[in-house]
Design a protein around this motif. Structure first.
Motif, PDB file in Angstrom:
ATOM      1  N   ALA A  74      64.868   9.709  38.606  1.00 30.40           N
ATOM      2  CA  ALA A  74      65.043   8.392  37.993  1.00 30.40           C
ATOM      3  C   ALA A  74      66.518   8.077  37.770  1.00 30.40           C
ATOM      4  O   ALA A  74      67.341   8.972  37.592  1.00 30.40           O
ATOM      5  N   ASP A  75      66.810   6.789  37.755  1.00 29.67           N
ATOM      6  CA  ASP A  75      68.157   6.358  37.403  1.00 29.67           C
ATOM      7  C   ASP A  75      68.331   6.306  35.886  1.00 29.67           C
ATOM      8  O   ASP A  75      69.439   6.415  35.383  1.00 29.67           O
ATOM      9  N   GLU A  80      60.497  14.488  39.168  1.00 29.49           N
ATOM     10  CA  GLU A  80      61.674  15.194  39.675  1.00 29.49           C
ATOM     11  C   GLU A  80      61.272  16.273  40.680  1.00 29.49           C
ATOM     12  O   GLU A  80      61.968  16.488  41.688  1.00 29.49           O
ATOM     13  N   SER A 136      62.805   4.836  34.768  1.00 27.56           N
ATOM     14  CA  SER A 136      63.155   3.690  35.610  1.00 27.56           C
ATOM     15  C   SER A 136      63.756   4.128  36.940  1.00 27.56           C
ATOM     16  O   SER A 136      64.616   5.013  36.991  1.00 27.56           O
ATOM     17  N   PHE A 137      63.316   3.455  38.012  1.00 26.61           N
ATOM     18  CA  PHE A 137      63.805   3.723  39.361  1.00 26.61           C
ATOM     19  C   PHE A 137      64.439   2.468  39.938  1.00 26.61           C
ATOM     20  O   PHE A 137      63.918   1.363  39.774  1.00 26.61           O
ATOM     21  N   SER A 183      62.681  -2.961  41.353  1.00 25.92           N
ATOM     22  CA  SER A 183      62.763  -1.785  40.490  1.00 25.92           C
ATOM     23  C   SER A 183      61.372  -1.408  39.989  1.00 25.92           C
ATOM     24  O   SER A 183      60.453  -2.230  39.976  1.00 25.92           O
ATOM     25  N   LEU A 212      62.353   2.207  46.278  1.00 25.29           N
ATOM     26  CA  LEU A 212      61.136   3.008  46.373  1.00 25.29           C
ATOM     27  C   LEU A 212      59.924   2.097  46.453  1.00 25.29           C
ATOM     28  O   LEU A 212      59.929   0.988  45.925  1.00 25.29           O
ATOM     29  N   VAL A 255      55.507   6.484  43.768  1.00 30.64           N
ATOM     30  CA  VAL A 255      55.604   6.866  42.364  1.00 30.64           C
ATOM     31  C   VAL A 255      54.237   6.956  41.699  1.00 30.64           C
ATOM     32  O   VAL A 255      53.986   7.836  40.867  1.00 30.64           O
ATOM     33  N   LEU A 261      61.739  12.613  43.198  1.00 39.72           N
ATOM     34  CA  LEU A 261      61.872  11.226  42.729  1.00 39.72           C
ATOM     35  C   LEU A 261      62.657  11.266  41.426  1.00 39.72           C
ATOM     36  O   LEU A 261      62.093  11.390  40.349  1.00 39.72           O
TER      37      LEU A 261
END
Length: 246
Positions: A192-193, A186, A139-140, A168, A144, A149, A190
């Motif tokens: 993720a949260d 990564e 999840s982002f 999101s 973005l 993505v 990018l």
């Protein structure tokens, strides 16, 4: 009724988890230890790779992670954990799946049953698990673009990329491809949260304002048991109803 915000719900969940930080670390260490018994080689053990990634996401230090892996590889603590799954229903017919790691199944089933007896109904094996599929979810936060993505995720093996109304983004993977997709994102900066292998429901059950506090009392009670590793559910909660939860 107010709209449902994927990100608002996730932040609320994480805030509740942060309030139980010691419990979270205990569960993470147990998962690292059990995963390392399969193999302490992170590269060759997908379950351990996932456990390490989750521990880092929750701000566990590398030293603590390494100690847990060494403990598991050497079986230093002497515990023989068994993986057991329990199922049941909460308020408003919400389906709940409870994953445990226990060295005393009698204690664990008694604890889980007590929670369901107080706030819901405990079911039999298979009574609700058929409503869920195991998936990787990355999840982002809003900010973005989907294009940032999409290409990387799909090329790395993701099944889908979903953009929500609140901005999101979720990348959906199979459990087997979860680590490859996460690491590819990564590598592209990018980060993720939130990233986890979870149980995704095929249908949702809406929780109303009358029952939402009782529902979270059940979830909190289950998550507070030391033997419980994960609690999955198919609750659908609107923003204004979520705001009623202390």
């Amino acid at each position: 009724m107010a709209g449902h915000s994927k990100w608002a719900n996730m932040k609320h969940r994480k805030a509740r988890q942060d309030a139980k930080r010691v419990k979270i670390f205990t569960k993470l260490i147990r998962e690292l230890t059990v995963s390392a018994r399969i193999s302490p080689d992170v590269d060759a053990n997908p379950r351990l790779r996932t456990a390490v990634a989750k521990a880092l996401l929750n701000n566990m230090t590398r030293d603590a992670i390494d100690r847990a892996i060494k403990r598991g590889a050497g079986e230093q603590d002497g515990s023989n954990y068994e993986e057991l799954v329990y199922e049941g229903y909460g308020p408003c017919g919400v389906a709940i799946v409870v994953e445990t790691l226990t060295d005393n199944h009698k204690r664990t089933v008694a604890d889980v049953r007590s929670a369901f007896t107080k706030y819901g109904n405990m079911g039999t094996a298979g009574s609700v698990s058929y409503l869920f599929s195991k998936k990787g979810i990355i999840s982002f936060a809003p900010g973005l673009s989907e294009d940032q993505v999409l290409d990387i995720a799909l090329e790395a093996g993701a099944e889908d990329v979903v953009s929500h109304e609140d901005g999101s983004i979720e990348v959906i993977t199979s459990p087997d491809s979860f680590n490859d997709v996460r690491e590819a994102l990564e590598a592209a900066k990018l980060v993720a949260d939130d990233a986890e292998i979870t149980m995704v429901p095929s249908v949702k059950a809406e929780v109303d304002a009358e029952h939402v506090v009782k529902f979270f009392k059940l979830i909190d009670m289950l998550e507070d048991f030391d033997d419980v590793q994960n609690v999955y559910h198919n609750a659908d909660i609107a923003d204004d109803v979520m705001a009623l939860v202390p």
